[in-house]
Write a protein that holds these residues in place. Structure first.
Motif, PDB file in Angstrom:
ATOM      1  N   GLY A  98      49.456  29.267  47.501  1.00 37.39           N
ATOM      2  CA  GLY A  98      48.648  28.781  46.388  1.00 37.39           C
ATOM      3  C   GLY A  98      47.181  29.108  46.487  1.00 37.39           C
ATOM      4  N   ILE A  99      46.782  29.845  47.517  1.00 39.21           N
ATOM      5  CA  ILE A  99      45.365  30.133  47.681  1.00 39.21           C
ATOM      6  C   ILE A  99      44.922  31.253  46.738  1.00 39.21           C
ATOM      7  CG2 ILE A  99      45.403  31.877  49.549  1.00 39.21           C
ATOM      8  CD1 ILE A  99      43.254  28.733  49.580  1.00 39.21           C
ATOM      9  N   GLY A 100      45.860  32.094  46.332  1.00 43.22           N
ATOM     10  CA  GLY A 100      45.522  33.142  45.366  1.00 43.22           C
ATOM     11  C   GLY A 100      45.815  34.556  45.829  1.00 43.22           C
ATOM     12  N   LYS A 101      46.689  34.717  46.825  1.00 46.27           N
ATOM     13  CA  LYS A 101      47.009  36.060  47.335  1.00 46.27           C
ATOM     14  C   LYS A 101      47.648  36.921  46.243  1.00 46.27           C
ATOM     15  CE  LYS A 101      49.753  34.393  50.496  1.00 46.27           C
ATOM     16  NZ  LYS A 101      49.579  32.949  50.275  1.00 46.27           N
ATOM     17  N   SER A 102      48.639  36.353  45.546  1.00 43.27           N
ATOM     18  CA  SER A 102      49.331  37.127  44.524  1.00 43.27           C
ATOM     19  C   SER A 102      48.376  37.485  43.393  1.00 43.27           C
ATOM     20  CB  SER A 102      50.511  36.330  43.973  1.00 43.27           C
ATOM     21  OG  SER A 102      51.347  35.930  45.022  1.00 43.27           O
ATOM     22  N   THR A 103      47.526  36.538  43.037  1.00 42.89           N
ATOM     23  CA  THR A 103      46.561  36.776  41.963  1.00 42.89           C
ATOM     24  C   THR A 103      45.625  37.915  42.346  1.00 42.89           C
ATOM     25  OG1 THR A 103      46.643  34.404  41.520  1.00 42.89           O
ATOM     26  CG2 THR A 103      44.853  35.648  40.501  1.00 42.89           C
ATOM     27  N   ARG A 134      51.430  35.695  34.461  1.00 41.90           N
ATOM     28  CA  ARG A 134      50.183  35.708  35.215  1.00 41.90           C
ATOM     29  C   ARG A 134      49.302  36.869  34.754  1.00 41.90           C
ATOM     30  NH1 ARG A 134      51.144  35.785  41.072  1.00 41.90           N
ATOM     31  NH2 ARG A 134      50.985  33.528  40.950  1.00 41.90           N
ATOM     32  N   ARG A 137      47.456  36.068  31.665  1.00 44.91           N
ATOM     33  CA  ARG A 137      46.294  35.215  31.946  1.00 44.91           C
ATOM     34  C   ARG A 137      45.126  36.012  32.475  1.00 44.91           C
ATOM     35  NH1 ARG A 137      47.495  29.918  35.380  1.00 44.91           N
ATOM     36  NH2 ARG A 137      45.260  29.604  35.179  1.00 44.91           N
ATOM     37  N   MET A 266      37.837  31.252  41.963  1.00 46.35           N
ATOM     38  CA  MET A 266      39.068  31.185  41.164  1.00 46.35           C
ATOM     39  C   MET A 266      38.738  30.564  39.820  1.00 46.35           C
ATOM     40  SD  MET A 266      42.288  31.863  40.985  1.00 46.35           S
ATOM     41  CE  MET A 266      43.441  31.876  42.349  1.00 46.35           C
ATOM     42  N   LYS A 267      38.934  31.352  38.763  1.00 44.74           N
ATOM     43  CA  LYS A 267      38.627  30.873  37.418  1.00 44.74           C
ATOM     44  C   LYS A 267      39.897  30.871  36.584  1.00 44.74           C
ATOM     45  CE  LYS A 267      33.814  32.142  37.175  1.00 44.74           C
ATOM     46  NZ  LYS A 267      32.850  33.123  36.723  1.00 44.74           N
ATOM     47  N   GLU A 268      39.758  30.465  35.347  1.00 42.36           N
ATOM     48  CA  GLU A 268      40.888  30.479  34.422  1.00 42.36           C
ATOM     49  C   GLU A 268      41.517  31.873  34.321  1.00 42.36           C
ATOM     50  OE1 GLU A 268      42.797  28.523  32.067  1.00 42.36           O
ATOM     51  OE2 GLU A 268      42.280  27.299  33.810  1.00 42.36           O
ATOM     52  N   GLY A 270      41.542  34.231  36.507  1.00 34.22           N
ATOM     53  CA  GLY A 270      41.746  34.877  37.797  1.00 34.22           C
ATOM     54  C   GLY A 270      40.523  34.839  38.681  1.00 34.22           C
TER      55      GLY A 270
END
Ligand code: TYD
Ligand code: MG
Length: 464
Positions: A98-103, A134, A137, A266-268, A270
């Motif tokens: 959930g930290i944002g690796k995939s993003t 995703r 987004r 981390m924003k809306e 990405g």
């Protein structure tokens, strides 16, 4: 490709990856109990990167092409990589769920697809539909960006072979598996074999490969350390869940320096780059607040101004408590003891909380003086001079010890409008930029005398 070696049976520690020919109750390497599992391995075949006929080459005859390192046009990311993505390199990004690796990797994939060509993003954890959502987004259209939801590495390698992409992402290494091995996905053997196969592909086709890896509760990469040995670059993506800031930190880099960091928010839509992190981290600072000090820390080659807060409060029951968020607990105890013994602050009956704002974590002792000032400020109920930054390591006799690269720290403080900077007297030969005064101090006691200001405390919030 060479013929695979005959499978053999060994016992593998599921904690650290140590191999043994017979079963062991306790791992001699990592000291864990009952971690050895019997497994069939086929290591050597995948580990061979070059063909059989591989004569040594003269170093002077090996050409380096400019195209060997290409920037991703995401400056924060490029710096951490050491100035761009090296072709044929294998980069591991570790981080909590959930930290944002995939993003992050989806955004990077899209940038590379736009600039360079085909990218394959393999997800073993999400469906194509979820990734599409995703991407929507993030505002990614996704031309030349190919998605593959698959966990069987044989299938994945096959598809990569067919498409011959310019970059590959495997999200995550714990989710993929080789069917010919008789252990479950995520086990040490699987992770190592899969990584070796991918490494083989990266070197053979000179295609850069990103893999993500989960970390355990205590922050280590889940499963094997062997993973870190195999890949070329290891990056950690970290941050506090309640803070929007994310740090990308390099801990191993065969193509650049380690300890570089990249800062994202981390924003809306990405992850956005934070190009002035010092300003961002200090943006919520309340001017002349009690219990707050600013420290110019160094993260790799990069100076970063951070705010350290402390709160002291009389202990109401039992033993006094110390709480450290973002600073090392041992350092906090040391600084508290030195403050009590050498600077005359009676902290023995005080609870102390120290906190680094913005969810940052500081490891270097250069922040000691800042922590000490914040504690002294709260305890004495006097503000730290709002125009002051402070750097210095605290020694056990209350002396201040020199820090590395003081000039760069002072420059950063000056850049953000600080008027004075406390530095240890030893090694304080600095030529400061305009607008900032260097205040050399030799002891903690002296620093407190200079750093704290008397009078009415006023905060930005009061002014507005
Ligand atoms: P994710 O990339 O799935 O994390 P990881 O792969 O490391 O497990 O990130 C998920 C988190 O990021 C989720 O809590 C929601 C948040 N997020 C945003 O705030 N904005 C966005 O645009 C996206 C895509 C995610
Ligand atoms: Mg993910």
């Amino acid at each position: 490709m060479s013929k695979p070696d005959k499978p053999r049976t060994v016992f593998v520690c599921q904690n650290c990856g140590k191999e043994s020919l017979k079963w062991l109750g306790r791992c001699p390497d990592c000291q864990e109990w009952n971690t050895f599992v019997e497994t069939t391995v086929q290591v050597t075949a995948a580990a061979r990167i070059y063909t059989q006929d591989n004569p040594p080459q003269e170093l002077s005859q090996i050409a380096i092409e400019a195209a060997d390192r290409l920037p991703i046009s995401l400056a924060e990311f490029d710096r951490v990589l050491g100035g761009g993505l090296v072709s044929g390199s294998m980069v591991l990004i570790g981080g909590e769920p959930g930290i944002g690796k995939s993003t992050l990797l989806l955004q990077v994939s899209s940038l590379v697809a736009e600039a360079r060509g085909k990218v394959v993003y393999v997800s073993g954890e999400e469906t194509l539909h979820q990734i599409k959502l995703r991407a929507e987004r993030l505002g990614i259209k996704g031309e030349k960006l190919y998605l593959l939801a698959e966990t069987d590495l044989d299938v994945i390698l096959n598809q990569i072979e067919k498409l011959s992409p310019d970059m590959v992402v495997i999200d995550s290494i714990q989710a993929v598996y080789l069917p010919e091995l008789d252990t479950a996905a995520g086990s040490v053997t699987q992770i190592r074999e899969c990584t070796l196969r991918l490494m083989h592909l990266a070197k053979l086709k000179t295609v850069p490969i990103f893999i993500t890896g989960h970390v355990t509760k205590d922050g280590a990469l889940a499963g094997p350390r062997v993973l870190e040995h195999i890949v070329d670059v290891v990056l950690y993506f970290e941050g506090e869940p309640f803070s929007a800031y994310r740090l990308l930190r390099s801990v191993k880099n065969r193509f650049g320096s380690t300890n570089e960091i990249g800062v994202f928010e981390m924003k809306e839509q990405g992850l956005a780059e934070v190009d002035n992190p010092s300003k961002a981290f200090l943006s919520q600072r309340w001017g002349e607040a009690i219990g707050s000090a600013v420290v110019p820390t160094l993260e790799g080659s990069r100076p970063l101004l951070v705010e350290i807060q402390a709160l002291t409060n009389p202990t109401s029951f039992g033993l006094p408590r110390r709480t450290a968020n973002g600073v090392d607990f041992g350092r906090l105890l040391l600084i508290t003891a030195v403050l009590a013994k050498r600077a005359g602050l009676r902290l023995g009956n005080q609870d102390i909380i120290a906190n680094v704002t913005g969810g940052l974590r500081i490891g270097e002792p250069a922040a000691d003086l800042g922590i000490a000032l914040a504690i002294a400020s709260s305890f004495r109920d006097m503000a730290v001079d709002p125009g002051l930054a402070a750097v210095g390591e605290v020694g056990l006799s209350g002396e201040l010890r020199a820090v590395s690269q003081p000039d760069r720290r002072v420059d950063e403080a000056a850049r953000l409008g600080f008027k004075r900077c406390l530095v240890p007297k030893l090694g304080a030969r600095i030529s400061p930029p305009k607008g900032i005064e260097i205040v050399p101090v030799s002891t903690l006691r002296e620093a407190i005398g200079v750093g704290l200001v008397r009078g009415k405390t006023k905060s930005k919030a009061d002014e507005e």
